[in-house]
Design a protein around this motif. Structure first.
Motif, PDB file in Angstrom:
ATOM      1  N   ARG A 160       0.828  -1.215   0.000  1.00  0.00           N
ATOM      2  CA  ARG A 160       0.000   0.000   0.000  1.00  0.00           C
ATOM      3  C   ARG A 160       0.859   1.260   0.000  1.00  0.00           C
ATOM      4  O   ARG A 160       0.574   2.219  -0.725  1.00  0.00           O
ATOM      5  CB  ARG A 160      -0.925  -0.008   1.213  1.00  0.00           C
ATOM      6  CG  ARG A 160      -2.045   1.041   1.165  1.00  0.00           C
ATOM      7  CD  ARG A 160      -2.998   0.864   2.339  1.00  0.00           C
ATOM      8  NE  ARG A 160      -4.142   1.758   2.210  1.00  0.00           N
ATOM      9  CZ  ARG A 160      -4.171   3.010   2.631  1.00  0.00           C
ATOM     10  NH1 ARG A 160      -3.098   3.532   3.226  1.00  0.00           N
ATOM     11  NH2 ARG A 160      -5.254   3.759   2.480  1.00  0.00           N
ATOM     12  N   ARG A 175      -7.804   4.399  -8.154  1.00  0.00           N
ATOM     13  CA  ARG A 175      -8.252   4.410  -6.768  1.00  0.00           C
ATOM     14  C   ARG A 175      -8.954   3.099  -6.390  1.00  0.00           C
ATOM     15  O   ARG A 175      -9.078   2.781  -5.209  1.00  0.00           O
ATOM     16  CB  ARG A 175      -9.215   5.571  -6.530  1.00  0.00           C
ATOM     17  CG  ARG A 175      -8.616   6.953  -6.758  1.00  0.00           C
ATOM     18  CD  ARG A 175      -7.553   7.291  -5.719  1.00  0.00           C
ATOM     19  NE  ARG A 175      -7.008   8.620  -5.921  1.00  0.00           N
ATOM     20  CZ  ARG A 175      -7.468   9.705  -5.304  1.00  0.00           C
ATOM     21  NH1 ARG A 175      -8.462   9.619  -4.443  1.00  0.00           N
ATOM     22  NH2 ARG A 175      -6.922  10.888  -5.532  1.00  0.00           N
ATOM     23  N   VAL A 176      -9.407   2.342  -7.360  1.00  0.00           N
ATOM     24  CA  VAL A 176     -10.072   1.067  -7.073  1.00  0.00           C
ATOM     25  C   VAL A 176      -9.094   0.103  -6.419  1.00  0.00           C
ATOM     26  O   VAL A 176      -9.413  -0.582  -5.437  1.00  0.00           O
ATOM     27  CB  VAL A 176     -10.662   0.449  -8.357  1.00  0.00           C
ATOM     28  CG1 VAL A 176     -11.225  -0.948  -8.066  1.00  0.00           C
ATOM     29  CG2 VAL A 176     -11.751   1.341  -8.938  1.00  0.00           C
ATOM     30  N   TYR A 177      -7.864   0.058  -6.933  1.00  0.00           N
ATOM     31  CA  TYR A 177      -6.849  -0.814  -6.351  1.00  0.00           C
ATOM     32  C   TYR A 177      -6.488  -0.354  -4.935  1.00  0.00           C
ATOM     33  O   TYR A 177      -6.246  -1.174  -4.045  1.00  0.00           O
ATOM     34  CB  TYR A 177      -5.604  -0.837  -7.234  1.00  0.00           C
ATOM     35  CG  TYR A 177      -4.517  -1.771  -6.753  1.00  0.00           C
ATOM     36  CD1 TYR A 177      -4.789  -3.114  -6.478  1.00  0.00           C
ATOM     37  CD2 TYR A 177      -3.225  -1.309  -6.544  1.00  0.00           C
ATOM     38  CE1 TYR A 177      -3.795  -3.976  -6.024  1.00  0.00           C
ATOM     39  CE2 TYR A 177      -2.222  -2.160  -6.086  1.00  0.00           C
ATOM     40  CZ  TYR A 177      -2.521  -3.490  -5.827  1.00  0.00           C
ATOM     41  OH  TYR A 177      -1.534  -4.332  -5.368  1.00  0.00           O
ATOM     42  N   ASP A 179      -8.577   1.010  -2.892  1.00  0.00           N
ATOM     43  CA  ASP A 179      -9.683   0.513  -2.069  1.00  0.00           C
ATOM     44  C   ASP A 179      -9.445  -0.944  -1.652  1.00  0.00           C
ATOM     45  O   ASP A 179      -9.672  -1.321  -0.498  1.00  0.00           O
ATOM     46  CB  ASP A 179     -11.002   0.594  -2.840  1.00  0.00           C
ATOM     47  CG  ASP A 179     -11.550   2.017  -2.917  1.00  0.00           C
ATOM     48  OD1 ASP A 179     -11.077   2.865  -2.140  1.00  0.00           O
ATOM     49  OD2 ASP A 179     -12.436   2.261  -3.751  1.00  0.00           O
ATOM     50  N   SER A 182      -6.781  -1.114   0.961  1.00  0.00           N
ATOM     51  CA  SER A 182      -7.303  -0.600   2.234  1.00  0.00           C
ATOM     52  C   SER A 182      -8.154  -1.656   2.934  1.00  0.00           C
ATOM     53  O   SER A 182      -8.077  -1.825   4.161  1.00  0.00           O
ATOM     54  CB  SER A 182      -8.120   0.667   1.996  1.00  0.00           C
ATOM     55  OG  SER A 182      -7.319   1.689   1.450  1.00  0.00           O
ATOM     56  N   GLU A 183      -8.966  -2.365   2.185  1.00  0.00           N
ATOM     57  CA  GLU A 183      -9.811  -3.407   2.764  1.00  0.00           C
ATOM     58  C   GLU A 183      -8.968  -4.549   3.317  1.00  0.00           C
ATOM     59  O   GLU A 183      -9.245  -5.080   4.404  1.00  0.00           O
ATOM     60  CB  GLU A 183     -10.790  -3.918   1.705  1.00  0.00           C
ATOM     61  CG  GLU A 183     -11.880  -2.901   1.348  1.00  0.00           C
ATOM     62  CD  GLU A 183     -12.641  -3.275   0.080  1.00  0.00           C
ATOM     63  OE1 GLU A 183     -12.411  -4.391  -0.430  1.00  0.00           O
ATOM     64  OE2 GLU A 183     -13.447  -2.453  -0.395  1.00  0.00           O
ATOM     65  N   ASP A 245     -11.266   0.635   7.823  1.00  0.00           N
ATOM     66  CA  ASP A 245     -11.468   0.794   6.377  1.00  0.00           C
ATOM     67  C   ASP A 245     -12.081   2.161   6.062  1.00  0.00           C
ATOM     68  O   ASP A 245     -11.640   2.866   5.146  1.00  0.00           O
ATOM     69  CB  ASP A 245     -12.365  -0.339   5.856  1.00  0.00           C
ATOM     70  CG  ASP A 245     -12.516  -0.298   4.345  1.00  0.00           C
ATOM     71  OD1 ASP A 245     -11.486  -0.183   3.645  1.00  0.00           O
ATOM     72  OD2 ASP A 245     -13.657  -0.354   3.855  1.00  0.00           O
ATOM     73  N   THR A 246     -13.098   2.537   6.839  1.00  0.00           N
ATOM     74  CA  THR A 246     -13.761   3.828   6.616  1.00  0.00           C
ATOM     75  C   THR A 246     -12.800   4.990   6.839  1.00  0.00           C
ATOM     76  O   THR A 246     -12.737   5.936   6.027  1.00  0.00           O
ATOM     77  CB  THR A 246     -14.973   3.971   7.559  1.00  0.00           C
ATOM     78  OG1 THR A 246     -15.903   2.909   7.290  1.00  0.00           O
ATOM     79  CG2 THR A 246     -15.660   5.310   7.365  1.00  0.00           C
ATOM     80  N   LYS A 249     -10.139   5.475   4.145  1.00  0.00           N
ATOM     81  CA  LYS A 249     -10.638   6.070   2.901  1.00  0.00           C
ATOM     82  C   LYS A 249     -10.876   7.572   3.028  1.00  0.00           C
ATOM     83  O   LYS A 249     -10.887   8.286   2.026  1.00  0.00           O
ATOM     84  CB  LYS A 249     -11.908   5.338   2.459  1.00  0.00           C
ATOM     85  CG  LYS A 249     -11.596   3.924   1.955  1.00  0.00           C
ATOM     86  CD  LYS A 249     -12.838   3.096   1.670  1.00  0.00           C
ATOM     87  CE  LYS A 249     -12.438   1.705   1.167  1.00  0.00           C
ATOM     88  NZ  LYS A 249     -13.603   0.809   0.979  1.00  0.00           N
ATOM     89  N   TYR A 252      -7.382   9.500   2.129  1.00  0.00           N
ATOM     90  CA  TYR A 252      -6.717   9.254   0.842  1.00  0.00           C
ATOM     91  C   TYR A 252      -5.874  10.435   0.356  1.00  0.00           C
ATOM     92  O   TYR A 252      -4.703  10.273   0.001  1.00  0.00           O
ATOM     93  CB  TYR A 252      -7.734   8.876  -0.225  1.00  0.00           C
ATOM     94  CG  TYR A 252      -8.104   7.409  -0.256  1.00  0.00           C
ATOM     95  CD1 TYR A 252      -7.539   6.508   0.644  1.00  0.00           C
ATOM     96  CD2 TYR A 252      -9.024   6.913  -1.177  1.00  0.00           C
ATOM     97  CE1 TYR A 252      -7.886   5.166   0.622  1.00  0.00           C
ATOM     98  CE2 TYR A 252      -9.375   5.567  -1.216  1.00  0.00           C
ATOM     99  CZ  TYR A 252      -8.805   4.701  -0.307  1.00  0.00           C
ATOM    100  OH  TYR A 252      -9.140   3.368  -0.339  1.00  0.00           O
TER     101      TYR A 252
END
Length: 393
Positions: A160, A175-177, A179, A182-183, A245-246, A249, A252
């Motif tokens: 990350r 940004r999808v990657y 996410d 992050s998860e 996770d929240t 995000k 970022y």
């Protein structure tokens, strides 16, 4: 459990060594640069597959050799267990009962140790990194899941951070990657925090009792898990994973700008409180040292509670750093309880009066011999290593 026998080959400045230990207190006497700390280190490496003094395994191998070998015979309640750790150019090979282990995580935990060195007295006033390392090293020995989750967390964190740097340099904009990373980080991070909090709760129970005894009932010690994450107290693992996770995000833009992960267990800390006040900030040096002593001694009972057996205790020149009262409390606590390895230049008066029937090894000019407290020879030389200018300790 206790370590019955230790054999070394090409470890640090030891060419070869073979020693038999007492299940009680073993005292290693000698001046600086004679090999006392090296011997203690070899026991620690045998147990944890890593050194507390260096991250470079090459430094553990005797100068001029390509590999080193540490063997130990561990007595446990049900059996005697041979352990072996080889260090070489291709990494480590670990064997339990002569069977090679596919992963080091399967090896760690067969022999549990607690190391107490002068540096540990700065656990309270030292850096958050040192306190996180304390939890990770001590708890990781007795909790395989924690060790697994911590390793996985560090792997994802590395990925990350690398990706955040690439975003900050505009090499990518996916940004999808981010996410997904992050998860994954939150999955392991939530688990780590829950397990750390449980470990600290267990540790606090025993440390409070010890601290009250040392301070004659005047000071109440408590711990507090200090996290960059908000609203995590009394949360379940699943809730913590969602919270992390929240909050990741929402960070970022700031993280991309700085190119690093700003929240998570890799940035958390422990607060030590005496009568509700932060010892790091408001405590005297004596209070800070008493707190550190209480914490380290509490580990003994936590490991016994978690594993069913007492760990080994390694005391590296600690007595010289403690006043008479704290020396007395330390030695009374460990007497007839755990197998102990204690290094010192010489037996001081407190140790002479309190340690009952120790097995004493004197290290001098390349020889280790079993002696009396007065230095009289009990056994002929039990190990030999040629003197060198390298790797003395």
């Amino acid at each position: 459990m206790f370590l019955q026998k230790l054999q070394l080959k090409n470890f640090r400045n030891y060419s070869e060594a073979s020693l038999n230990f007492s299940p009680g207190i073993n005292v290693l006497l000698g001046q600086n640069a004679q090999g006392k700390t090296n011997l203690l280190e070899s026991i620690y490496v045998l147990a944890t597959a890593r050194s507390h003094r260096t991250a470079n395994d090459r430094e553990l191998i005797r100068f001029g050799n390509s590999d080193a070998d540490i063997k130990g015979l561990v007595h446990r309640r049900s059996d005697d267990l041979p352990l072996e750790l080889e260090l070489g150019k291709r990494g480590k090979k670990a064997r339990v009962n002569h069977l090679e282990q596919a992963k080091l995580s399967q090896y760690i935990g067969q022999l549990n140790v607690i190391l107490f060195s002068p540096e540990d007295l700065s656990l309270v006033k030292g850096s958050p990194t040192g306190r996180r390392r304390f939890i990770d090293m001590e708890f990781g020995q007795i909790a395989p899941r924690y060790l697994h989750d911590l390793t996985a967390y560090r792997d994802v964190l590395k990925q990350r951070n690398h990706y955040l740097k690439s975003l900050s340099m505009h090499q990518t904009n996916d940004r999808v990657y981010l996410d997904v990373l992050s998860e994954q980080l939150s999955l392991f991070g939530g688990s780590i925090i829950v397990q750390r909090q449980k470990f600290l709760t267990d540790l606090e129970k025993y440390a409070q009792e010890l601290h009250l005894s040392i301070t004659q009932g005047q000071e109440q010690l408590s711990f507090e898990y200090d996290s960059k994450l908000k609203d995590i107290k009394d949360r379940s693992e699943q809730e913590l994973q969602q919270i992390m996770d929240t909050q990741l995000k929402t960070q970022y833009e700031k993280e991309i700008f700085q190119g690093t992960t700003l929240i998570g267990p890799h940035r958390d800390d422990i607060k030590f409180l005496i009568n509700g006040k932060n010892v790091q900030t408001y405590g005297s040096q004596g209070q800070q040292r008493t707190t550190a002593l209480s914490v380290k001694l509490a580990e003994i009972d936590v490991m016994k509670e978690q594993t069913g057996e007492y760990p080994l205790l390694l005391l590296d020149d600690v007595l010289s750093e403690l006043d008479g009262q704290r020396q007395t409390h330390l030695l009374k606590t460990i007497q007839n309880k755990v197998q102990t390895f204690l290094t010192a230049p010489a037996m001081n008066d407190v140790a002479r009066n309190l340690i009952k029937a120790p097995k004493i090894f004197t290290i001098e000019k390349g020889h280790v011999a079993e002696t009396t407290a007065n230095g009289e020879l009990v056994l002929k030389t039990v190990t030999y290593y040629p003197q060198s200018d390298k790797q003395e300790g």
